[in-house]
Scaffold this active site. Sequence first.
Site, PDB file in Angstrom:
ATOM      1  CG  HIS A 151      -0.900   8.915   3.762  1.00 21.52           C
ATOM      2  ND1 HIS A 151      -1.142   7.499   3.926  1.00 21.52           N
ATOM      3  CD2 HIS A 151      -0.669   9.456   4.876  1.00 21.52           C
ATOM      4  CE1 HIS A 151      -0.476   7.310   5.142  1.00 21.52           C
ATOM      5  NE2 HIS A 151      -0.686   8.290   5.688  1.00 21.52           N
ATOM      6  CE1 TYR A 174       0.384   2.806  13.620  1.00 21.24           C
ATOM      7  CE2 TYR A 174      -1.494   3.674  13.051  1.00 21.24           C
ATOM      8  CZ  TYR A 174      -0.442   3.222  12.764  1.00 21.24           C
ATOM      9  OH  TYR A 174       0.126   3.490  11.396  1.00 21.24           O
ATOM     10  CD  GLU A 210      -1.290   3.830   8.216  1.00 15.20           C
ATOM     11  OE1 GLU A 210      -0.927   4.139   9.375  1.00 15.20           O
ATOM     12  OE2 GLU A 210      -1.646   4.552   7.081  1.00 15.20           O
ATOM     13  CG  ASN A 240      -4.708   3.361   9.084  1.00 22.33           C
ATOM     14  OD1 ASN A 240      -4.792   2.242   8.226  1.00 22.33           O
ATOM     15  ND2 ASN A 240      -4.466   4.405   8.506  1.00 22.33           N
ATOM     16  CD  GLU A 294      -4.661   7.442  10.026  1.00 23.60           C
ATOM     17  OE1 GLU A 294      -3.998   8.665  10.502  1.00 23.60           O
ATOM     18  OE2 GLU A 294      -4.014   6.464  10.386  1.00 23.60           O
ATOM     19  NE  ARG A 345      -3.165   2.494   2.955  1.00 20.39           N
ATOM     20  CZ  ARG A 345      -3.362   3.427   3.822  1.00 20.39           C
ATOM     21  NH1 ARG A 345      -2.777   3.005   4.772  1.00 20.39           N
ATOM     22  NH2 ARG A 345      -3.811   4.530   3.919  1.00 20.39           N
TER      23      ARG A 345
END
Length: 453
Positions: A118, A297, A361, A295, A163, A74
């Site tokens: 992005h 985290y 991600e 994504n 995002e 990606r």
Amino acid sequence: MIFPEDFVWGAATASYQIEGAVKEDGRGQSIWDTFSHTPGKVVDGDTGDVACDHYHRYKDDIGLMRELRLGAYRFSIAWPRVQPDGAGPVNPRGLAFYDKLVDELLAAQISPYVTLYHWDLPQALEDRGGWTNRDTAYRFADYAAAVHDRLGDRVRNWATLNEPWVAAYLGYGNGVHAPGRRDPADALRAAHHLLLGHGLAARRLRPGSVMLVVNSAPVLTPAQVNDPSAVPSEADAAAVHRIHALLTRQFLDPAVHGTYPPEVLEAAARNGGTGHIQDGDLVLINAPIDLIGVNYYNPCVVESGPGLPADAAWPGSEDVRFAAADAPTTAMGWPIVPDGLSRLLVRLSRDYPQVGLMVTENGAAFDDVVENGRVHDADRLAYLDGHLREVWRAAQAGADLRGYLVWSLLDNFEWAEGYRRRFGIVHVDYATQTRVLKDSALWYRDVIARNGL
């Protein structure tokens, strides 16, 4: 823990973070060029001018991907390379780079997953209002169509935005990302116009599989971080519900269901009004998508905070306290909560059952050191192992999961943190551009080879 035979394994990057070559082959200026060259905006005054020099070293980097047995890569396309001013004729030299990149990936039997935005908006569009200007959504759709016209015969998988919460609220709300504006009304307008751009572009990316990538997270009280069965107070539960609406539902409800959560409309009404949401916009935003890119985290931890003002990055978050999690942290200070990923994926699959999921991600920054030609990044390896186990558990619980892309392939320019934070499974010496496969990369290669843990 074996994954389905067609499960996609890969890695992800972003154009401004790795490409460099910011003034080559007709590329225009982006908001991140401007922001990173503004004193005080990025740690140590770092910029993406050179980054990982991927623009010149892409063949070698694809060789690394092949060595790691990646099935997918990606990457994002730099809008200013394709249209230096954000509109008008396509720059053939800029698009030619992505032509070569796609061909090289396919020759290595690696599927390209293209992200169209992005965060590197052409500065010329920001000068005309950026994402607060409704016209930017239409310019984005034209840009998406131009890229699809050129690459669509070889690229099947497309992500419109990466995002949009970050682009809108860190870029226009608290100003820690480009373009560095600080206005809650601007942030809410930007969020809506990003979604409008997504819907308009999605219609122009067929044939192909279309995805919207969000930085979603489970919203939890401090007690729920380590005890999913903990029952919050009524006030804490209300805080959790509202922040989930502002973080995740604000983007996925319009894209998938064609509606805004009431909490988002209330926030807009209190910050500049809802006049930027025009009749028919939600129909345009509600273009069919095939996948939600996730994504993840760390979780978002909140509790009731009576009397607190809204956080600058969270218009509508009055009376909410953003709390710490009782968990170990990465070099970014982000709490490590692997089962937050499975909780999130199960919920998204429940709330949006008509759309498949892909982890686009997932990764961590740690302070890596090269010793005798090796990088023994045990913390990152443990992080990835723990989160992949939760991906598997989510799939076992019924989540419609299609793949996993580690963040990131390479150490790179980490936005406002500059080069001091390393997320890559491949170490980059920025002075020499030497690449070294970290232990986590070698471990990931073996995971891919066995299709599981």
